[in-house]
Design a protein around this motif. Structure first.
Motif, PDB file in Angstrom:
ATOM      1  N   UNK A   1       0.734  -1.259   0.028  1.00  9.47           N
ATOM      2  CA  UNK A   1      -0.010  -0.056  -0.032  1.00  9.47           C
ATOM      3  C   UNK A   1       0.843   1.322  -0.097  1.00  9.47           C
ATOM      4  N   UNK A   2       1.959   1.302   0.395  1.00  7.28           N
ATOM      5  CA  UNK A   2       2.874   2.388   0.550  1.00  7.28           C
ATOM      6  C   UNK A   2       2.738   3.290   1.990  1.00  7.28           C
ATOM      7  N   UNK A   3       3.433   4.262   2.124  1.00  2.15           N
ATOM      8  CA  UNK A   3       3.587   5.085   3.433  1.00  2.15           C
ATOM      9  C   UNK A   3       2.488   5.946   3.383  1.00  2.15           C
ATOM     10  N   UNK A   4       1.600   6.381   2.433  1.00  3.39           N
ATOM     11  CA  UNK A   4       0.764   7.071   2.550  1.00  3.39           C
ATOM     12  C   UNK A   4      -0.583   6.484   2.187  1.00  3.39           C
ATOM     13  N   UNK A   5      -1.559   6.827   2.890  1.00  2.00           N
ATOM     14  CA  UNK A   5      -2.904   5.990   2.601  1.00  2.00           C
ATOM     15  C   UNK A   5      -3.911   7.263   2.551  1.00  2.00           C
ATOM     16  N   UNK A   6      -4.803   7.375   1.763  1.00  2.00           N
ATOM     17  CA  UNK A   6      -6.103   8.235   1.721  1.00  2.00           C
ATOM     18  C   UNK A   6      -7.244   7.526   1.379  1.00  2.00           C
ATOM     19  N   UNK A   7      -8.231   7.881   2.245  1.00  2.00           N
ATOM     20  CA  UNK A   7      -9.493   7.208   1.846  1.00  2.00           C
ATOM     21  C   UNK A   7     -10.624   8.634   2.006  1.00  2.00           C
ATOM     22  N   UNK A   8     -11.710   8.607   1.441  1.00  2.00           N
ATOM     23  CA  UNK A   8     -12.571   9.816   1.168  1.00  2.00           C
ATOM     24  C   UNK A   8     -13.999   9.222   1.406  1.00  2.00           C
ATOM     25  N   UNK A   9     -14.799   9.602   2.213  1.00  2.00           N
ATOM     26  CA  UNK A   9     -16.183   9.109   2.389  1.00  2.00           C
ATOM     27  C   UNK A   9     -16.956  10.511   2.060  1.00  2.00           C
ATOM     28  N   UNK A  10     -17.894  10.109   1.239  1.00  2.00           N
ATOM     29  CA  UNK A  10     -18.874  11.484   0.825  1.00  2.00           C
ATOM     30  C   UNK A  10     -20.470  10.703   1.075  1.00  2.00           C
ATOM     31  N   UNK A  11     -21.331  11.528   1.500  1.00  2.00           N
ATOM     32  CA  UNK A  11     -22.758  11.377   1.312  1.00  2.00           C
ATOM     33  C   UNK A  11     -23.575  12.660   1.149  1.00  2.00           C
ATOM     34  N   UNK A  12     -24.090  12.838  -0.218  1.00  2.00           N
ATOM     35  CA  UNK A  12     -24.735  14.200  -0.368  1.00  2.00           C
ATOM     36  C   UNK A  12     -26.070  13.923   0.359  1.00  2.00           C
ATOM     37  N   UNK A  13     -26.487  12.921   0.947  1.00  2.00           N
ATOM     38  CA  UNK A  13     -27.633  12.782   1.702  1.00  2.00           C
ATOM     39  C   UNK A  13     -27.716  13.431   3.097  1.00  2.00           C
ATOM     40  N   UNK A  14     -26.584  13.324   3.558  1.00  2.00           N
ATOM     41  CA  UNK A  14     -26.158  14.097   4.853  1.00  2.00           C
ATOM     42  C   UNK A  14     -25.273  15.128   4.653  1.00  2.00           C
TER      43      UNK A  14
END
Length: 117
Positions: free
Chosen positions: A58-71
């Motif tokens: 995976x490498x040293x840097x990990x990024x995860x983004x979570x979006x919910x237009x409903x909320x």
């Protein structure tokens, strides 16, 4: 070398829809925990990485983004983990629900491990 982020979708206990951008060689699953109106706590898997195993480190840097237009949820978690020792990240997100009240929703990001393969 780590691969580019993938996109996935899911819904929670209340039917709210989410979009998740994640690194396929790090993320195993995302769980969402909410307090229900009955005062009980409920946890549901929001997204499960469909890849049966990591194809690359995976490498040293990990990024995860979570979006919910409903909320109106939109956040990203960026992690630098040179020792690859982080197994889980928990994010408590506060959502306005009206009348000045808020609701807390907890997201748990779990990492792929060698034992998952």
């Amino acid at each position: 070398m780590a691969r580019h982020n993938r996109e996935g979708t899911g819904s929670d206990q209340c039917g709210f829809r989410y979009r998740v951008s994640y690194q396929p060689d790090w993320l195993k699953r995302v769980r969402v925990t909410r307090q229900l109106e009955s005062e009980r706590q409920s946890t549901k898997t929001l997204l499960w990485n469909p890849a049966p195993e990591s194809e690359a480190e995976p490498g040293e840097r990990v990024r995860t983004r979570i979006l919910s237009a409903d909320q109106s949820i939109d956040f990203a978690v960026a992690l630098t983990d040179p020792a690859a020792a982080v197994r889980c990240i928990r994010v408590c997100y506060e959502i306005p629900v009206g009348d000045g009240r808020t609701e807390e929703v907890e997201f748990t990001l779990e990492r792929q491990t060698d034992s998952d393969s």
